[in-house]
Design a protein around this motif. Structure first.
Motif, PDB file in Angstrom:
ATOM      1  N   GLU A 121     117.598  61.528  14.654  1.00 59.39           N
ATOM      2  CA  GLU A 121     118.071  60.200  14.983  1.00 59.39           C
ATOM      3  C   GLU A 121     117.646  59.832  16.559  1.00 59.39           C
ATOM      4  OE1 GLU A 121     122.182  57.332  15.175  1.00 59.39           O
ATOM      5  OE2 GLU A 121     122.152  59.450  14.227  1.00 59.39           O
ATOM      6  N   THR A 122     117.994  60.544  17.300  1.00 54.93           N
ATOM      7  CA  THR A 122     117.535  60.480  18.655  1.00 54.93           C
ATOM      8  C   THR A 122     116.296  60.180  19.034  1.00 54.93           C
ATOM      9  OG1 THR A 122     119.860  61.496  19.468  1.00 54.93           O
ATOM     10  CG2 THR A 122     118.008  61.283  21.236  1.00 54.93           C
ATOM     11  N   ASP A 123     115.378  61.098  18.318  1.00 56.58           N
ATOM     12  CA  ASP A 123     114.043  61.075  18.736  1.00 56.58           C
ATOM     13  C   ASP A 123     113.439  59.674  18.204  1.00 56.58           C
ATOM     14  OD1 ASP A 123     113.858  63.653  19.813  1.00 56.58           O
ATOM     15  OD2 ASP A 123     113.557  64.319  17.512  1.00 56.58           O
ATOM     16  N   ALA A 124     114.010  59.378  16.994  1.00 59.80           N
ATOM     17  CA  ALA A 124     113.647  57.659  16.386  1.00 59.80           C
ATOM     18  C   ALA A 124     114.003  56.842  17.507  1.00 59.80           C
ATOM     19  CB  ALA A 124     114.117  57.639  14.998  1.00 59.80           C
ATOM     20  N   ALA A 125     115.156  56.892  17.998  1.00 60.76           N
ATOM     21  CA  ALA A 125     115.400  55.868  18.904  1.00 60.76           C
ATOM     22  C   ALA A 125     114.743  55.760  20.287  1.00 60.76           C
ATOM     23  CB  ALA A 125     117.126  56.127  19.324  1.00 60.76           C
ATOM     24  N   THR A 176     121.333  52.139  20.615  1.00 59.39           N
ATOM     25  CA  THR A 176     121.119  52.423  21.931  1.00 59.39           C
ATOM     26  C   THR A 176     120.344  51.170  22.617  1.00 59.39           C
ATOM     27  OG1 THR A 176     120.516  54.790  21.587  1.00 59.39           O
ATOM     28  CG2 THR A 176     119.737  54.334  23.453  1.00 59.39           C
ATOM     29  N   MET A 177     121.002  51.140  23.932  1.00 55.17           N
ATOM     30  CA  MET A 177     120.161  49.670  24.535  1.00 55.17           C
ATOM     31  C   MET A 177     119.689  50.017  25.874  1.00 55.17           C
ATOM     32  SD  MET A 177     121.704  45.932  25.464  1.00 55.17           S
ATOM     33  CE  MET A 177     122.583  46.519  26.838  1.00 55.17           C
ATOM     34  N   VAL A 178     118.544  49.624  26.285  1.00 55.00           N
ATOM     35  CA  VAL A 178     117.998  49.981  27.200  1.00 55.00           C
ATOM     36  C   VAL A 178     117.257  48.448  27.786  1.00 55.00           C
ATOM     37  CG1 VAL A 178     115.896  50.726  28.560  1.00 55.00           C
ATOM     38  CG2 VAL A 178     117.108  51.981  26.740  1.00 55.00           C
ATOM     39  N   VAL A 179     117.641  48.190  29.155  1.00 53.20           N
ATOM     40  CA  VAL A 179     117.238  46.760  29.633  1.00 53.20           C
ATOM     41  C   VAL A 179     115.856  47.205  30.448  1.00 53.20           C
ATOM     42  CG1 VAL A 179     117.498  45.103  31.322  1.00 53.20           C
ATOM     43  CG2 VAL A 179     119.474  45.788  30.132  1.00 53.20           C
ATOM     44  N   TYR A 180     114.862  46.392  30.046  1.00 48.30           N
ATOM     45  CA  TYR A 180     113.390  46.949  30.635  1.00 48.30           C
ATOM     46  C   TYR A 180     112.895  45.242  31.069  1.00 48.30           C
ATOM     47  CZ  TYR A 180     108.530  48.427  30.754  1.00 48.30           C
ATOM     48  OH  TYR A 180     107.203  48.492  30.943  1.00 48.30           O
ATOM     49  N   ASP A 181     112.507  45.094  32.269  1.00 50.19           N
ATOM     50  CA  ASP A 181     111.751  43.856  32.661  1.00 50.19           C
ATOM     51  C   ASP A 181     112.388  42.619  32.009  1.00 50.19           C
ATOM     52  OD1 ASP A 181     109.835  42.503  34.082  1.00 50.19           O
ATOM     53  OD2 ASP A 181     108.433  42.731  32.546  1.00 50.19           O
ATOM     54  N   ASN A 182     113.626  42.457  32.085  1.00 52.96           N
ATOM     55  CA  ASN A 182     114.313  41.252  31.590  1.00 52.96           C
ATOM     56  C   ASN A 182     114.597  41.244  30.347  1.00 52.96           C
ATOM     57  OD1 ASN A 182     115.270  40.233  34.395  1.00 52.96           O
ATOM     58  ND2 ASN A 182     113.482  39.298  34.512  1.00 52.96           N
ATOM     59  N   TYR A 183     114.165  42.397  29.422  1.00 57.60           N
ATOM     60  CA  TYR A 183     114.212  42.308  27.902  1.00 57.60           C
ATOM     61  C   TYR A 183     115.526  43.390  27.699  1.00 57.60           C
ATOM     62  CZ  TYR A 183     109.533  40.160  27.659  1.00 57.60           C
ATOM     63  OH  TYR A 183     108.670  39.104  27.889  1.00 57.60           O
ATOM     64  N   ARG A 184     116.186  43.144  26.501  1.00 57.75           N
ATOM     65  CA  ARG A 184     117.157  43.958  26.025  1.00 57.75           C
ATOM     66  C   ARG A 184     116.215  44.692  24.623  1.00 57.75           C
ATOM     67  NH1 ARG A 184     119.844  39.698  26.993  1.00 57.75           N
ATOM     68  NH2 ARG A 184     119.993  38.951  24.869  1.00 57.75           N
ATOM     69  N   ILE A 185     116.277  46.120  24.940  1.00 55.98           N
ATOM     70  CA  ILE A 185     115.802  46.844  23.785  1.00 55.98           C
ATOM     71  C   ILE A 185     116.978  47.442  22.982  1.00 55.98           C
ATOM     72  CG2 ILE A 185     114.179  48.658  23.100  1.00 55.98           C
ATOM     73  CD1 ILE A 185     112.686  48.007  25.827  1.00 55.98           C
ATOM     74  N   ILE A 186     117.070  47.339  21.988  1.00 58.06           N
ATOM     75  CA  ILE A 186     118.137  47.925  21.131  1.00 58.06           C
ATOM     76  C   ILE A 186     117.474  48.827  19.941  1.00 58.06           C
ATOM     77  CG2 ILE A 186     120.111  47.291  19.852  1.00 58.06           C
ATOM     78  CD1 ILE A 186     119.046  44.640  21.835  1.00 58.06           C
ATOM     79  N   ALA A 187     117.708  50.075  20.079  1.00 57.72           N
ATOM     80  CA  ALA A 187     117.101  50.785  18.986  1.00 57.72           C
ATOM     81  C   ALA A 187     118.176  51.072  17.943  1.00 57.72           C
ATOM     82  CB  ALA A 187     116.883  52.454  19.847  1.00 57.72           C
ATOM     83  N   GLN A 188     117.640  50.841  16.817  1.00 59.10           N
ATOM     84  CA  GLN A 188     118.560  50.876  15.442  1.00 59.10           C
ATOM     85  C   GLN A 188     117.843  51.766  14.562  1.00 59.10           C
ATOM     86  OE1 GLN A 188     118.579  46.489  15.137  1.00 59.10           O
ATOM     87  NE2 GLN A 188     120.911  46.776  15.366  1.00 59.10           N
ATOM     88  N   PRO A 189     117.612  53.283  14.859  1.00 57.63           N
ATOM     89  CA  PRO A 189     116.997  54.028  13.723  1.00 57.63           C
ATOM     90  C   PRO A 189     117.629  53.805  12.361  1.00 57.63           C
ATOM     91  CG  PRO A 189     117.580  55.304  15.701  1.00 57.63           C
ATOM     92  CD  PRO A 189     117.908  53.905  15.903  1.00 57.63           C
ATOM     93  N   GLN A 190     116.819  53.856  11.335  1.00 58.48           N
ATOM     94  CA  GLN A 190     117.481  53.874   9.907  1.00 58.48           C
ATOM     95  C   GLN A 190     117.036  55.134   9.235  1.00 58.48           C
ATOM     96  OE1 GLN A 190     115.897  50.469   8.189  1.00 58.48           O
ATOM     97  NE2 GLN A 190     116.937  48.987   9.466  1.00 58.48           N
ATOM     98  N   SER A 191     118.192  55.703   8.426  1.00 61.81           N
ATOM     99  CA  SER A 191     118.063  56.719   7.788  1.00 61.81           C
ATOM    100  C   SER A 191     117.209  56.449   6.693  1.00 61.81           C
ATOM    101  CB  SER A 191     119.455  57.332   7.141  1.00 61.81           C
ATOM    102  OG  SER A 191     119.376  58.485   6.391  1.00 61.81           O
ATOM    103  N   SER A 192     116.053  57.445   6.348  1.00 59.33           N
ATOM    104  CA  SER A 192     115.128  57.263   5.188  1.00 59.33           C
ATOM    105  C   SER A 192     114.683  58.317   4.835  1.00 59.33           C
ATOM    106  CB  SER A 192     113.809  56.416   5.738  1.00 59.33           C
ATOM    107  OG  SER A 192     112.856  56.472   4.841  1.00 59.33           O
TER     108      SER A 192
END
Length: 96
Positions: free
Chosen positions: A72-76, A24-40
């Protein structure tokens, strides 16, 4: 559990933790935030990266939190929330 951790850590064929099937990628104030939850252990660990372009160079800050959530969505979503807070508090110094 600890033995498996060290086996994967020092094995040449060690497997990386299972990541989310979809980033999941979000652009915030010229930063790219890429969520990559890991199964644990049946949960999803909050992890991902923050990227920003500086001219022709892209800098990346990767982080994994101890927080785990059942979905997974909650973690992202939690990763994105924490990344925005980190950007607001630290700005470009997160890349130092």
């Amino acid at each position: 559990m600890i033995g498996k951790f060290f086996k994967n850590l020092f094995s040449s064929e060690g497997e990386a933790p299972k990541s989310a099937s979809k980033e999941t990628m979000v652009v915030y104030d010229n930063y790219r935030i890429i969520a990559q939850p890991q199964s644990s252990s049946g949960q999803w660990q909050v992890s991902g990266r923050i990227e920003k372009d500086f001219g022709e160079t892209t800098k990346t800050h990767r982080f994994i939190r101890a927080d785990t959530l059942p979905g997974e969505t909650d973690a992202a979503n939690e990763m994105i929330r924490k990344a925005k807070m980190m950007i607001d508090q630290q700005g470009d110094t997160i890349f130092d």
